[in-house]
Design a protein around this motif. Structure first.
Motif, PDB file in Angstrom:
ATOM      1  N   ALA A   1      -7.996  10.284   2.952  1.00 34.30           N
ATOM      2  CA  ALA A   1      -7.223  11.583   2.866  1.00 34.30           C
ATOM      3  C   ALA A   1      -6.303  11.672   4.520  1.00 34.30           C
ATOM      4  N   GLY A   2      -5.494  10.568   4.753  1.00 30.87           N
ATOM      5  CA  GLY A   2      -4.925  11.367   5.917  1.00 30.87           C
ATOM      6  C   GLY A   2      -5.387  11.139   7.147  1.00 30.87           C
ATOM      7  N   LEU A   3      -7.131  11.362   7.425  1.00 32.27           N
ATOM      8  CA  LEU A   3      -7.176  11.365   8.930  1.00 32.27           C
ATOM      9  C   LEU A   3      -7.048  10.239  10.100  1.00 32.27           C
ATOM     10  N   ASP A   4      -5.864   9.181   9.254  1.00 33.55           N
ATOM     11  CA  ASP A   4      -5.913   8.177  10.152  1.00 33.55           C
ATOM     12  C   ASP A   4      -4.738   8.405  10.729  1.00 33.55           C
ATOM     13  N   ALA A   5      -4.047   9.472  10.504  1.00 27.03           N
ATOM     14  CA  ALA A   5      -2.093   9.534  10.163  1.00 27.03           C
ATOM     15  C   ALA A   5      -1.621  11.152  11.037  1.00 27.03           C
TER      16      ALA A   5
ATOM     17  N   ALA B   1      -0.748  14.417  17.302  1.00 21.68           N
ATOM     18  CA  ALA B   1      -1.312  14.438  18.017  1.00 21.68           C
ATOM     19  C   ALA B   1      -2.313  15.788  17.754  1.00 21.68           C
ATOM     20  N   ALA B   2      -1.396  16.889  17.557  1.00 21.75           N
ATOM     21  CA  ALA B   2      -1.489  18.596  17.467  1.00 21.75           C
ATOM     22  C   ALA B   2      -2.994  18.817  16.353  1.00 21.75           C
ATOM     23  N   GLU B   3      -3.413  18.131  15.471  1.00 19.72           N
ATOM     24  CA  GLU B   3      -3.979  17.709  14.121  1.00 19.72           C
ATOM     25  C   GLU B   3      -4.886  17.433  14.694  1.00 19.72           C
ATOM     26  N   ALA B   4      -4.937  15.946  15.870  1.00 19.10           N
ATOM     27  CA  ALA B   4      -6.703  15.554  15.727  1.00 19.10           C
ATOM     28  C   ALA B   4      -6.752  16.596  16.696  1.00 19.10           C
ATOM     29  N   SER B   5      -6.211  16.831  17.786  1.00 17.72           N
ATOM     30  CA  SER B   5      -6.621  17.790  19.045  1.00 17.72           C
ATOM     31  C   SER B   5      -7.764  18.529  18.277  1.00 17.72           C
ATOM     32  N   ARG B   6      -7.320  18.845  17.342  1.00 14.61           N
ATOM     33  CA  ARG B   6      -7.866  20.310  16.449  1.00 14.61           C
ATOM     34  C   ARG B   6      -9.150  19.792  15.913  1.00 14.61           C
ATOM     35  N   VAL B   7      -8.820  19.239  15.153  1.00 13.09           N
ATOM     36  CA  VAL B   7     -10.163  18.803  14.071  1.00 13.09           C
ATOM     37  C   VAL B   7     -10.892  18.687  15.140  1.00 13.09           C
TER      38      VAL B   7
ATOM     39  N   PHE C   1     -25.571  19.468  13.927  1.00  7.87           N
ATOM     40  CA  PHE C   1     -25.456  17.977  12.735  1.00  7.87           C
ATOM     41  C   PHE C   1     -23.694  18.279  12.684  1.00  7.87           C
ATOM     42  N   PRO C   2     -23.295  17.318  12.538  1.00  8.58           N
ATOM     43  CA  PRO C   2     -21.778  17.261  12.165  1.00  8.58           C
ATOM     44  C   PRO C   2     -21.167  17.887  11.081  1.00  8.58           C
ATOM     45  N   PHE C   3     -20.433  18.242  10.880  1.00  5.99           N
ATOM     46  CA  PHE C   3     -19.160  18.667   9.280  1.00  5.99           C
ATOM     47  C   PHE C   3     -19.523  17.704   8.766  1.00  5.99           C
ATOM     48  N   VAL C   4     -19.864  17.931   7.561  1.00  3.84           N
ATOM     49  CA  VAL C   4     -19.757  16.945   6.488  1.00  3.84           C
ATOM     50  C   VAL C   4     -19.064  17.219   5.380  1.00  3.84           C
ATOM     51  N   ILE C   5     -17.667  16.737   5.011  1.00  5.35           N
ATOM     52  CA  ILE C   5     -17.395  16.825   3.461  1.00  5.35           C
ATOM     53  C   ILE C   5     -16.803  15.785   2.741  1.00  5.35           C
ATOM     54  N   CYS C   6     -16.886  15.303   1.383  1.00  2.00           N
ATOM     55  CA  CYS C   6     -16.252  14.376   0.651  1.00  2.00           C
ATOM     56  C   CYS C   6     -15.208  14.172   0.916  1.00  2.00           C
ATOM     57  N   ALA C   7     -14.468  13.693   1.755  1.00  3.47           N
ATOM     58  CA  ALA C   7     -13.175  13.223   2.356  1.00  3.47           C
ATOM     59  C   ALA C   7     -12.317  12.813   0.630  1.00  3.47           C
ATOM     60  N   ARG C   8     -12.951  11.876   0.253  1.00  3.08           N
ATOM     61  CA  ARG C   8     -11.763  11.402  -0.872  1.00  3.08           C
ATOM     62  C   ARG C   8     -11.547  12.997  -2.385  1.00  3.08           C
ATOM     63  N   MET C   9     -12.958  13.722  -2.090  1.00  4.69           N
ATOM     64  CA  MET C   9     -11.775  15.157  -3.057  1.00  4.69           C
ATOM     65  C   MET C   9     -11.240  16.308  -2.107  1.00  4.69           C
ATOM     66  N   ASN C  10     -11.077  15.766  -1.049  1.00  4.45           N
ATOM     67  CA  ASN C  10     -10.566  16.871  -0.428  1.00  4.45           C
ATOM     68  C   ASN C  10      -8.559  15.447   1.022  1.00  4.45           C
ATOM     69  N   ASP C  11      -8.145  16.813   0.956  1.00  5.98           N
ATOM     70  CA  ASP C  11      -6.814  16.432   1.844  1.00  5.98           C
ATOM     71  C   ASP C  11      -6.856  16.782   3.622  1.00  5.98           C
ATOM     72  N   LYS C  12      -6.582  16.045   4.255  1.00  2.00           N
ATOM     73  CA  LYS C  12      -6.806  16.848   5.885  1.00  2.00           C
ATOM     74  C   LYS C  12      -6.070  18.436   5.843  1.00  2.00           C
ATOM     75  N   GLY C  13      -5.386  19.232   5.021  1.00  2.00           N
ATOM     76  CA  GLY C  13      -5.009  19.822   5.082  1.00  2.00           C
ATOM     77  C   GLY C  13      -6.306  21.019   4.881  1.00  2.00           C
ATOM     78  N   ARG C  14      -6.584  20.487   3.567  1.00  2.00           N
ATOM     79  CA  ARG C  14      -8.022  21.717   3.393  1.00  2.00           C
ATOM     80  C   ARG C  14      -9.144  20.922   4.261  1.00  2.00           C
ATOM     81  N   ILE C  15      -9.376  19.982   4.442  1.00  4.26           N
ATOM     82  CA  ILE C  15     -10.071  19.737   5.440  1.00  4.26           C
ATOM     83  C   ILE C  15     -10.648  20.193   6.466  1.00  4.26           C
ATOM     84  N   LEU C  16      -9.295  20.488   7.457  1.00  3.52           N
ATOM     85  CA  LEU C  16      -9.230  21.240   8.638  1.00  3.52           C
ATOM     86  C   LEU C  16      -9.726  22.463   8.327  1.00  3.52           C
TER      87      LEU C  16
END
Ligand SMILES: NC(=O)NC1=NC(=O)NC1=O
Length: 174
Positions: free
Chosen positions: A91-95, A98-104, A117-132
């Motif tokens: 989902a591009g979360l390893d890339a 700095a601004a995106e990482a700080s916001r997440v 409890f933590p936010f959980v989403i199926c990463a494989r069905m989303n990209d980083k934009g939609r996850i944010l």
């Protein structure tokens, strides 16, 4: 592997193969082993789903708490499970910049403070934009709704992990 092979696995092998289809919850796999033989992949998925649905709310929250944050400490520290690392990278979360990482990080913290409890989403069905976008939007929901939604996402993650392990089509009769 086909469903006949799944059904023939001894308990230890079954848990070795399927123990992380729900992130860090091998208990679920250990519990559904006794439900075999499974007619097909959907039966195995249903057995896992039914076990989760029968848990008290505290058990469901426990499953959510077993999930690593997206783009969190475990990803940065290289301590994610293989499945989780692949999903988050996909989902591009390893890339993130700095601004995106700080916001997440800020949104994950806010979400966890609000719900416990933590936010959980199926990463494989989303990209980083939609996850944010989902992360900021779902922070505003009620706890019960987020517990339900988080478990729905856990089941999506589980189903995709199972599909990577078990062939869905019935074994060739010929
Ligand atoms: N908190 C999370 O949503 N974690 C995850 N979602 C996935 O799809 N893989 C994870 O590790």
């Amino acid at each position: 592997m086909d469903i006949n092979t799944v059904n023939s696995l001894p308990y230890e092998d079954f848990v070795d193969v399927f123990g992380n289809v729900v992130e860090k919850c091998p208990l679920i796999t250990a519990a559904v082993w006794s439900r075999r033989p499974f007619g097909n992949l959907a039966d195995l998925e249903a057995a896992i789903s039914e076990f989760i649905d029968a848990l008290p709310e505290s058990g469901k929250e426990g499953i959510l708490r077993c999930h690593p944050d997206l783009a969190g400490r475990d990803l940065r520290g290289g301590t994610l499970t293989r499945e989780s690392r692949e999903e988050q990278a996909g989902a591009g979360l390893d890339a993130l910049d700095a601004a995106e990482a700080s916001r997440v990080a800020q949104l994950n913290d806010a979400y966890k403070r609000r719900f416990g409890f933590p936010f959980v989403i199926c990463a494989r069905m989303n990209d980083k934009g939609r996850i944010l976008q989902q992360l900021s939007q779902r922070c505003l929901n009620e706890a019960a709704a987020e517990r339900t939604r988080g478990i729905e996402e856990v089941k999506k993650i589980c189903n995709l992990r199972l599909k990577g392990l078990v062939r869905a089509d019935p074994p060739n009769k010929l």
